[in-house]
Design a protein around this motif. Sequence first.
Motif, PDB file in Angstrom:
ATOM      1  N   TRP A   1       6.059  -4.671   7.137  1.00  0.00           N
ATOM      2  CA  TRP A   1       7.157  -3.716   7.308  1.00  0.00           C
ATOM      3  C   TRP A   1       6.878  -2.475   6.494  1.00  0.00           C
ATOM      4  CZ3 TRP A   1      10.701  -2.851   3.137  1.00  0.00           C
ATOM      5  CH2 TRP A   1      10.601  -3.761   2.081  1.00  0.00           C
ATOM      6  N   VAL A   2       7.648  -1.437   6.785  1.00  0.00           N
ATOM      7  CA  VAL A   2       7.361  -0.147   6.168  1.00  0.00           C
ATOM      8  C   VAL A   2       8.604   0.414   5.498  1.00  0.00           C
ATOM      9  CG1 VAL A   2       7.884   1.224   8.247  1.00  0.00           C
ATOM     10  CG2 VAL A   2       6.256   2.094   6.591  1.00  0.00           C
ATOM     11  N   GLU A   3       8.359   1.200   4.465  1.00  0.00           N
ATOM     12  CA  GLU A   3       9.453   1.790   3.710  1.00  0.00           C
ATOM     13  C   GLU A   3       9.072   3.253   3.457  1.00  0.00           C
ATOM     14  OE1 GLU A   3       9.554  -0.336   0.047  1.00  0.00           O
ATOM     15  OE2 GLU A   3      11.490   0.466  -0.504  1.00  0.00           O
TER      16      GLU A   3
ATOM     17  N   THR B   1       5.360   3.319   1.868  1.00  0.00           N
ATOM     18  CA  THR B   1       4.837   2.034   1.372  1.00  0.00           C
ATOM     19  C   THR B   1       4.820   1.033   2.515  1.00  0.00           C
ATOM     20  OG1 THR B   1       5.689   2.388  -0.839  1.00  0.00           O
ATOM     21  CG2 THR B   1       5.207   0.123  -0.259  1.00  0.00           C
ATOM     22  N   PHE B   2       3.667   0.445   2.759  1.00  0.00           N
ATOM     23  CA  PHE B   2       3.570  -0.646   3.729  1.00  0.00           C
ATOM     24  C   PHE B   2       3.581  -1.970   2.960  1.00  0.00           C
ATOM     25  CE2 PHE B   2       2.289   2.707   6.534  1.00  0.00           C
ATOM     26  CZ  PHE B   2       2.776   2.286   7.750  1.00  0.00           C
TER      27      PHE B   2
ATOM     28  N   VAL C   1       0.882  -1.177   0.000  1.00  0.00           N
ATOM     29  CA  VAL C   1       0.000   0.000   0.000  1.00  0.00           C
ATOM     30  C   VAL C   1       0.913   1.218   0.000  1.00  0.00           C
ATOM     31  CG1 VAL C   1      -1.803   1.244   1.245  1.00  0.00           C
ATOM     32  CG2 VAL C   1      -1.732  -1.263   1.343  1.00  0.00           C
ATOM     33  N   THR C   2       0.906   1.950  -1.124  1.00  0.00           N
ATOM     34  CA  THR C   2       1.815   3.100  -1.274  1.00  0.00           C
ATOM     35  C   THR C   2       1.004   4.385  -1.315  1.00  0.00           C
ATOM     36  OG1 THR C   2       3.268   1.695  -2.572  1.00  0.00           O
ATOM     37  CG2 THR C   2       3.633   4.059  -2.756  1.00  0.00           C
TER      38      THR C   2
ATOM     39  N   THR D   1       1.117   8.931  -1.295  1.00  0.00           N
ATOM     40  CA  THR D   1       1.949  10.088  -1.664  1.00  0.00           C
ATOM     41  C   THR D   1       1.922  11.091  -0.514  1.00  0.00           C
ATOM     42  OG1 THR D   1       0.017  11.069  -2.745  1.00  0.00           O
ATOM     43  CG2 THR D   1       1.525   9.819  -4.140  1.00  0.00           C
ATOM     44  N   GLY D   2       1.970  10.543   0.701  1.00  0.00           N
ATOM     45  CA  GLY D   2       1.799  11.383   1.885  1.00  0.00           C
ATOM     46  C   GLY D   2       3.078  11.897   2.502  1.00  0.00           C
ATOM     47  N   ILE D   3       2.962  12.272   3.776  1.00  0.00           N
ATOM     48  CA  ILE D   3       4.032  13.002   4.475  1.00  0.00           C
ATOM     49  C   ILE D   3       5.228  12.124   4.865  1.00  0.00           C
ATOM     50  CG2 ILE D   3       2.484  14.777   5.365  1.00  0.00           C
ATOM     51  CD1 ILE D   3       2.312  13.260   7.993  1.00  0.00           C
ATOM     52  N   GLY D   4       5.071  10.804   4.699  1.00  0.00           N
ATOM     53  CA  GLY D   4       6.197   9.906   4.991  1.00  0.00           C
ATOM     54  C   GLY D   4       6.418   9.702   6.491  1.00  0.00           C
ATOM     55  N   ILE D   5       7.355   8.810   6.800  1.00  0.00           N
ATOM     56  CA  ILE D   5       7.643   8.483   8.208  1.00  0.00           C
ATOM     57  C   ILE D   5       9.152   8.531   8.409  1.00  0.00           C
ATOM     58  CG2 ILE D   5       7.312   6.762  10.042  1.00  0.00           C
ATOM     59  CD1 ILE D   5       5.068   5.550   8.427  1.00  0.00           C
ATOM     60  N   SER D   6       9.595   9.180   9.463  1.00  0.00           N
ATOM     61  CA  SER D   6      11.040   9.269   9.721  1.00  0.00           C
ATOM     62  C   SER D   6      11.584   7.887  10.087  1.00  0.00           C
ATOM     63  CB  SER D   6      11.307  10.245  10.870  1.00  0.00           C
ATOM     64  OG  SER D   6      10.816   9.677  12.071  1.00  0.00           O
ATOM     65  N   GLN D   7      12.893   7.718   9.880  1.00  0.00           N
ATOM     66  CA  GLN D   7      13.539   6.435  10.213  1.00  0.00           C
ATOM     67  C   GLN D   7      13.286   6.079  11.670  1.00  0.00           C
ATOM     68  OE1 GLN D   7      15.200   4.214   8.439  1.00  0.00           O
ATOM     69  NE2 GLN D   7      14.911   5.371   6.549  1.00  0.00           N
TER      70      GLN D   7
END
Length: 406
Positions: free
Chosen positions: A364-366, A379-380, A305-306, A308-314
Amino acid sequence: MPIQKVLAKIRSTWMELVGQELARGMDVRAGFEEQLERFFDLLIQSVESNDPAWMDSLLLDWAKSSTESDLEEGLYQVTFIINRMIALTIHVVHENLSKQKALELLEAVVPIYTYCLGVVARYEMETRVAHISSEMEKAQKQMERMDRSKSAFISVAAHELKTPITLIDGYAAMMEDMIQEGKGVPLDSMLSGMQNGIKRLRTIVDDMLDVSMIDNDLLNLNFQPIQMEKMLDALRIELEETIAARNQTLNIELFKGSKLWIYVDPVRIMQTIRNIINNAVKYTPDGGSITISGRTLPGIIEVTVTDTGIGISQEDQAVIFEKFGQLGRVDLHSSGKTKFKGGGPGLGLPIARGILEAHGGSIWVESDGYDEKNCPGTTFHVLIPIRTEAPETKMAKLFGELDQKE
Ligand code: ADP
């Protein structure tokens, strides 16, 4: 005959017997025979000098070779070896020497063996005590962490529950006022407002119950045959309105394996993917897009599931699957389920992980990081094992092995 000579006389018999018995009893460690030769040399040296300290370096080497897991299980390997050596030495001496010589030899070597036992037992005990202390320290740290997250959870949960309660309260007060003022009550809109609040409350309570079931290994999976494609289609219809409200687009790309019939708990897997899509909606600005795709790997279907959002920090990627991993930001927590950055009690992803792990899968997440301006997206990856046979006998009787013909 000097004692060293007597020792030399029994050396080969001793070596054979000890080597045979001890190498058989435990995992044969490389060079065991060499180690025995070294032991015997040092034994002679200790007898000659009347100083058992010659044995120290070898004993320490042996004691250190005990693995942590041996000691964890309370297996005192080296203490055991020395004990057996004493018994076998007595046996060899008894079989091969006259009574007098046997006594003389035992008198010389027994104190050295006793010394060896003391050194090794102390070392093994100390290692075990150190191991137990470090385990206790770890447990205490974990308890402290849990305690902190528990109080953080209470504050977020209280906040989460308060918002819908306030909403319901507000509608009830408005209805009361209208009735008292003799005004007509717009029942439809009032009731739907109250129902929204109640629905939100139920979702939060259900999530809490799910987390507690996952924690206690009580999640009961009801395996049934499904095709991923059908499930994703059902989700698309269900979420159509939400996605339209945020002016976003949802693309579902069919992939190899999406038509495969597999056994899963459809309700739970749908809940998992729904949670992920809801998050994608929540953390993607208006007008963004969400794409569901996937592939088949050996024994596994991967759904991605991808957004185009704000993303997640490492940093956050490491904690979002932990229970209450995202707590402490009461500022973010509002009860908007799909509102941009709406927040929530932070249970969605831990539940998703719990459900997938109960299936034997994982998640997992990317993401390239958190950036509200450039929106790197997220992307999950959801990994679901391919089961073509029913894990439950009842289901097996109903469906048998799945026929993959479409
Ligand atoms: P909640 O949404 O209730 O806070 P979740 O467990 O569903 O809890 O998600 C945990 C956190 O992971 C969110 O608070 C958010 O910070 C982050 N997150 C999850 N999905 C996304 C996504 N698609 N994009 C950006 N951040 C996300």
